[in-house]
Each structure stands twice: as C-alpha cells, then as structure tokens.
Design a protein around this motif. Structure first.
Motif, short mmCIF file in Angstrom:
data_model
loop_
_atom_site.label_atom_id
_atom_site.label_comp_id
_atom_site.label_asym_id
_atom_site.label_seq_id
_atom_site.Cartn_x
_atom_site.Cartn_y
_atom_site.Cartn_z
N VAL A 26 14.73 -44.16 40.71
CA VAL A 26 14.44 -45.37 40.98
C VAL A 26 15.40 -46.55 40.37
CG1 VAL A 26 12.83 -47.11 41.31
CG2 VAL A 26 12.13 -44.89 41.43
N GLY A 27 15.89 -47.44 41.03
CA GLY A 27 16.87 -48.50 40.69
C GLY A 27 18.32 -48.42 40.91
N ASP A 28 18.96 -47.22 41.42
CA ASP A 28 20.14 -47.43 41.94
C ASP A 28 20.48 -47.39 43.38
OD1 ASP A 28 23.29 -46.79 41.66
OD2 ASP A 28 22.94 -46.51 39.63
N ASP A 29 21.62 -47.27 43.79
CA ASP A 29 21.94 -47.41 44.86
C ASP A 29 21.22 -45.97 45.98
OD1 ASP A 29 23.49 -49.71 46.05
OD2 ASP A 29 24.63 -48.99 44.23
N CYS A 30 21.29 -44.97 45.02
CA CYS A 30 20.81 -43.63 45.20
C CYS A 30 20.24 -43.03 44.26
CB CYS A 30 21.99 -42.58 45.86
SG CYS A 30 22.94 -43.25 47.28
N ALA A 31 19.38 -41.83 44.79
CA ALA A 31 19.08 -40.81 43.67
C ALA A 31 19.97 -39.95 43.46
CB ALA A 31 17.55 -40.43 43.95
N ILE A 32 19.95 -39.21 42.25
CA ILE A 32 20.94 -38.21 42.03
C ILE A 32 20.23 -36.78 41.65
CG2 ILE A 32 22.99 -37.42 40.94
CD1 ILE A 32 23.94 -40.18 40.55
N LEU A 33 20.16 -35.86 42.13
CA LEU A 33 19.22 -34.51 41.93
C LEU A 33 20.18 -33.59 41.86
CD1 LEU A 33 16.58 -35.50 44.99
CD2 LEU A 33 16.61 -36.14 42.36
N ASP A 34 19.55 -32.63 40.90
CA ASP A 34 20.11 -31.34 40.51
C ASP A 34 19.58 -30.28 41.23
OD1 ASP A 34 22.44 -32.31 38.61
OD2 ASP A 34 20.56 -32.88 37.40
N ILE A 35 20.21 -29.59 42.11
CA ILE A 35 19.78 -28.37 42.99
C ILE A 35 20.26 -27.10 42.18
CG2 ILE A 35 19.39 -27.37 45.11
CD1 ILE A 35 18.49 -30.19 45.01
N GLN B 40 26.30 -32.33 42.98
CA GLN B 40 24.91 -33.09 42.91
C GLN B 40 24.63 -33.59 44.05
OE1 GLN B 40 25.99 -35.58 39.36
NE2 GLN B 40 24.12 -34.47 38.35
N LEU B 41 23.05 -33.56 44.54
CA LEU B 41 22.64 -34.25 45.82
C LEU B 41 22.47 -35.78 45.52
CD1 LEU B 41 21.42 -33.78 48.58
CD2 LEU B 41 18.96 -33.68 47.39
N VAL B 42 22.92 -36.33 46.41
CA VAL B 42 22.68 -37.95 46.39
C VAL B 42 21.87 -38.21 47.72
CG1 VAL B 42 23.91 -40.08 46.53
CG2 VAL B 42 24.82 -38.29 45.13
N THR B 43 20.94 -38.97 47.45
CA THR B 43 20.10 -39.47 48.68
C THR B 43 19.54 -40.81 48.50
OG1 THR B 43 18.49 -38.86 49.95
CG2 THR B 43 18.02 -38.69 47.74
N THR B 44 19.36 -41.48 49.70
CA THR B 44 19.01 -42.91 49.85
C THR B 44 18.29 -43.09 51.05
OG1 THR B 44 19.65 -45.16 49.60
CG2 THR B 44 21.08 -43.74 50.64
N VAL B 45 17.41 -44.08 51.22
CA VAL B 45 16.58 -44.33 52.42
C VAL B 45 16.57 -45.94 52.53
CG1 VAL B 45 14.35 -44.35 51.05
CG2 VAL B 45 14.06 -44.04 53.21
N ASP B 46 16.47 -46.43 53.92
CA ASP B 46 16.35 -47.61 54.22
C ASP B 46 15.36 -47.70 55.49
OD1 ASP B 46 17.33 -50.06 52.64
OD2 ASP B 46 19.18 -48.89 52.74
N THR B 47 14.70 -48.83 55.54
CA THR B 47 13.93 -48.98 56.76
C THR B 47 14.31 -50.22 57.45
OG1 THR B 47 11.93 -48.03 55.79
CG2 THR B 47 11.57 -49.55 57.61
#
Lengths: 324, 324
Positions: A26-35, B40-47
């Motif tokens: 939470v708090g940046d343009d995107c989340a970054i996740l490690d798979i 890394q996976l990068v993800t974002t959501v907007d409504t």
C-alpha cells in the motif's frame, strides 16, 4: 477530523499491509510481489454492490468479510493458497464508524486466512467493494474446471442450503421464516456473511479431483459450468445431496430442495473424481481429513438429471443465480 | 437475444483473453499466470465511477480506454511492462450496443498495449469499471516513490494541463471555453479519455530515475507524494513546467497555471534524477529517446515552492485532487 483519501488509507488500511512476502505494498503506484520460481500466480476478482449482493442495513464488518471470503473461495476451488489481496472501495460519504468496523473485520479475516492487503483504490460513489485475491499453486497443479472425465464421481464439501435460507430470511418472503429462533437466525446470518472458503480441502483435492468449482450460483448451475466444458451431463440423487439439518425445521420439502440445488452462495466445493482416485478420497473422508459427500456421476447424456428416493426426475425449475 | 452474465462474457469478452502467457484465463474460478523466475509481479487497481470520474453522456469506448490506460500509467510509473488485466464491470442494465462499443474499444487498447484480459466479474448496479493490471519488472529494478535524494533534479514527461482544460470544457464552467474550436475540443476530449501511458519512458527511466509517480492528482500533489516519503521539499520554476501550447488560446495566465500545476489527469510521469545520472538523461532527451523537461530540484526545506519569472512565489491554492 476531516477524512480524505490519503488519511483514510493511512488510518484504516495501512496496518493490513504490513506482512510477509510483499516487496512493496500500500502507498506506491503499484504493489510488487515475489512469486517463487516453482509456483504459478492464481488470481480472481469479485464485486459486491449494495442492495444487490447484501442488504442496505447490513453491517460494514459483514460486508468486508463476505467480500474477502467469496474471493478466497475461488482460490480454494483451484487448489491454490491465498497470499495477498487488493481492495477497490467505492463509498458515498466516508464515515469514521463505518470505516473502523469495515477495516477491523477485514483485518481480522486477513489475519485468519494469512492474506495481506497490498494495494487498492478509494473512490466516491454508490457503495461497492471489489476485492482481488492473489494466490500461488505449484506449477501445473491447479484444479481446473475442464479436467473431468466420463464416469467421474461427483462430490460436494460441507452442507448446502443455508445461504439461500438466509436470503429468504432477509427478504422475509418465506412464511415459515417467522417461526425461526434467534439462534437459527444468527446461524443463517453467519453462513451468508462468513462462508468458509474451503482452502484446506482444495489443497487436499489437488491430486485427487479432476475438476472443481465453488458453489456461488447454485449446485446445478455451477456443476453445469464444469460439465459444459466437455458437453457431458450428470445424474444426481437428491437424497445424497448434503443440506443443513435445521432446514427441515423451517421449510417444506420443495423449498429445501430449491435452496439446496439452486440456492447458491454457500461457497462449498463441487468436484469430480476419476475412478482411480475414489478409494483414496473415501479413505480421507473416513479419516475426517475432508468433509465431502458423493452425490452422483458424470454421464455422456448432456444436462443434469436429479432423482428423488423413488427414482422420479425432479423438476429443477430455475437452474441458478442469474446476475442480470 | 436475452443477455445474461455468461452470454455477455462469451459474446463480448472472450476474444480479449486469447493470447500469450496465460495458462488459464477468462472462464474458470481464477486466472493462472506464469511469472518468469527473474521477474517480480507488479499490480495496480483503479475504479472509474459514472458521474464522478466521467460524464454521464460519455461514450462506452471512451470509458473503456480511460479505465485501462489510467492503470497502465501506474505500471509505467514503476518502470514495469504490462501483460494482463482483469475487469470488474458493474452495469445497471446490459445493453448490446453499449457492450459492443465498450468491449471493442477495450480490445483495441488491449492489443495496442499488448495486455490480455485474464478474468473479471460482471455485476448489476450503478455503472462502474474496476480494472486491475498486472505487469512484470526485472527483480529489484522497479522505480519506487521512495528512492529520491537531496538535490535530485525533478523532471516531467510530455506536457501538462490538457486534461484539466478538458474537465473545464465538460463542465462548461469556464468562460473562454465557448471560444474553443472543434479541433481543440476534440483534442481535449482525446487527451482526457486516451491519456498516453508512458510505458516506454518508464522502462528507459529504470536505471536513471531515483523515484517516479504518474500525475493523476496534479503535479504539486503527486510530487508531494514522492517528497513526503523523505520529508523533503522542492523548488520549482513555473516557466520550466511544460504545458500544452494551445492553452494560451483558451485561458488566461492564472487558469493555465492552475491547470498545469494542480489540474491532474494528464498521466505524465514526474520523476527525480540524481546528479550522477543527469548527463545520461539529458543525452537521451537530446536524442529524442525520451521527451522530458527539467522543472526544479529536491530541497531539504519541506513543502513545494513554485516561482514565477520574476522569482516571486506563486500561490498554489488547492494542491491537488481530493477523492472526498
């Protein structure tokens, strides 16, 4: 204190995002996740709209938990493990009490299911909650809807019918509803708002089931989704379909049948098992490692036929929840 | 033909999901996606909510493209590459013409940006569109909001102010708007509904910028989001801030300043660059590999100060878009 988008996120949602496996939440343009390299990403999204998916009077905590759990149920149906979620929340007017209850209940379930908030969006408009859950599954191990074969046995986890009874209760449309006790009413409420995503069961079924789906639209409609992929059909015996015991105290035979077969919203798993895995599954059921019942078989003849005790075909009426 | 959830998905959205890198897309409980081991996976959501984020009269194709692009812009701000998206669509009444235009425009942009629909949800309620985009970035190469340093140079891509002018045009609240030509009006409309996500620029900036954000709430507000993470401030020279040339034909100095600095919705990137990378960036700008302008510097003194030609401090008024 005045509430704006940023203060709402900081006050109510930051604490949900401070956990494992998240490079940036939470708090940046995107989340970054490690798979991890040996896993695949599994993801699903569901929207709950006020008045359509939950009553206007319903508590924010109830909405929050249902919104997360219906998504976790989709992850469970794949045999995957949930890890993260995003929340797109549309609110008419931000209200501290509402936000506090909503985020507290969401955090409680996020902890219970070990699922971390990694991002989202907050907008103004008619109340709706869109949650997207992310999970992982070992490569090529996910249970798909399309894996079933002819003659596969069909099973259902848990017991059906309570969620449909709860909806009838909310709508007060069913006469016998006036007779139900507070205890049953509370149980119905909980079954509807806090369905138990069958994550543990999904993981067990990964090497057993040929196809699986979570029952959101109703047993017949969802089973049909599985069968359709191969143009197969199914023969079901109604007496084998598990439903909540207390339904016989509050409804007649026809209503119980309707709630159980076409009611939806129970979020149990319906799955198919090839002959070669039946012994293994039955042993796991006997050992209480998984709670599931055999209800019928996959047939070459398309369509679903459900028989009563006397071998007569039941009229299935409406076959499931239609969103429009 | 009657439209229900499943026929709508089949008719209008299946064709968007038939492409690369998707193990399982539209039509199962979840999508299954393969993330390469070195990414890394990068993800974002907007409504986007009707009447709040777009005018009631607006075309379904405009809404579809804006909804996808504002998300792609978040992916661009991380220096990541978009691959997939989900769509949670809430519609009051399904309408074939609306769905056709919406899905056609969405497909056109999905192809343009090489981004595949992998799942979603369709529900009934007040019109809103929630899109979640998934991208990948080389491990630990994403540009975060928090990487900036004292003395870093601040840059902006493209030109600002057109989206705010478009909103004024929609609202017909601004007098000079009556004077604008059809050509300018169409240009404004396009800038608002089809912002150009700066994906190529984000990728170039991965090894150059210390922090980046896409300008959705307004230059001052979004720059402030970057600065806040380190409690830094910034000195900006207004004459260096790039704005669309045609604005001088339709608005006075004060309005141009407001649109440019606090208007938002342009989805250009604002980024910071450490001293050691300035030469490299300036060479790329000179070679037209990236279109960006220097506008000021990161300072120890918190807050943002914007100066005019005479070195006088400008009054920034409202500092950005507030969602509530």
């Amino acid at each position: 204190m005045s509430l704006n988008e940023f203060s709402i996120i900081e006050r109510y949602f930051y604490s949900l995002g401070k956990r494992k496996g998240v490079s940036l939440g939470v708090g940046d343009d995107c989340a970054i996740l490690d798979i991890p390299a040996d896993k695949q990403l599994v993801t699903t999204v569901d929207t709950l709209v006020e008045a359509r998916h939950f009553p206007l009077s319903c508590s924010p905590g109830d909405v929050a938990q249902r919104a997360l759990r219906v998504n976790l149920s989709d992850i469970a149906a794949m045999g995957a493990v949930p890890h993260w979620f995003t929340l797109a929340l549309t609110l008419q007017t931000p209200n501290e009490k509402w936000l506090h209850s909503f985020s507290e209940a969401l955090e409680s379930d996020a902890l219970k299911f070990d699922c971390t908030l990694v991002g989202g969006d907050l907008t103004q408009g008619p109340l709706s909650i869109t949650i997207q859950v992310f999970g992982t599954v070992d490569k090529n191990q996910a249970i798909k809807r399309t894996g079933l074969g002819l003659g596969d046995h069909i099973y259902v986890t848990g017991k059906l019918g309570a969620a449909a009874a709860a909806i009838a209760c909310f709508e007060k449309s069913t006469q016998p509803m006036s007779l139900i006790s507070n205890k049953v009413s509370e149980h119905l409420h909980n079954k509807f708002f806090r369905p138990e995503p069958r994550i543990k069961e999904g993981i067990i079924l990964r090497n057993i089931a040929s196809a699986a789906i979570d029952i959101s639209d109703g047993l017949i409609a969802d089973l049909n989704h599985i069968l359709r992929s191969k143009s197969y059909g199914a023969d079901i015996e109604f007496k084998l379909v598990p439903y909540e015991d207390f339904l016989i105290d509050i409804a007649d035979k026809d209503l119980i049948q309707e709630w159980t077969l076409t009611g939806g919203d129970d979020y149990e798993l319906c799955f198919t098992v090839p002959e070669k895995n039946i012994d293994l599954l039955e042993r796991l059921i006997y050992e209480k490692k998984i709670h599931a019942c055999y209800i019928g078989k996959v047939t070459e003849n398309p369509g679903i036929r459900c028989y009563d005790d006397q071998g007569n075909l039941l009229n299935l009426g409406k076959s499931g929840y239609q969103h429009f």
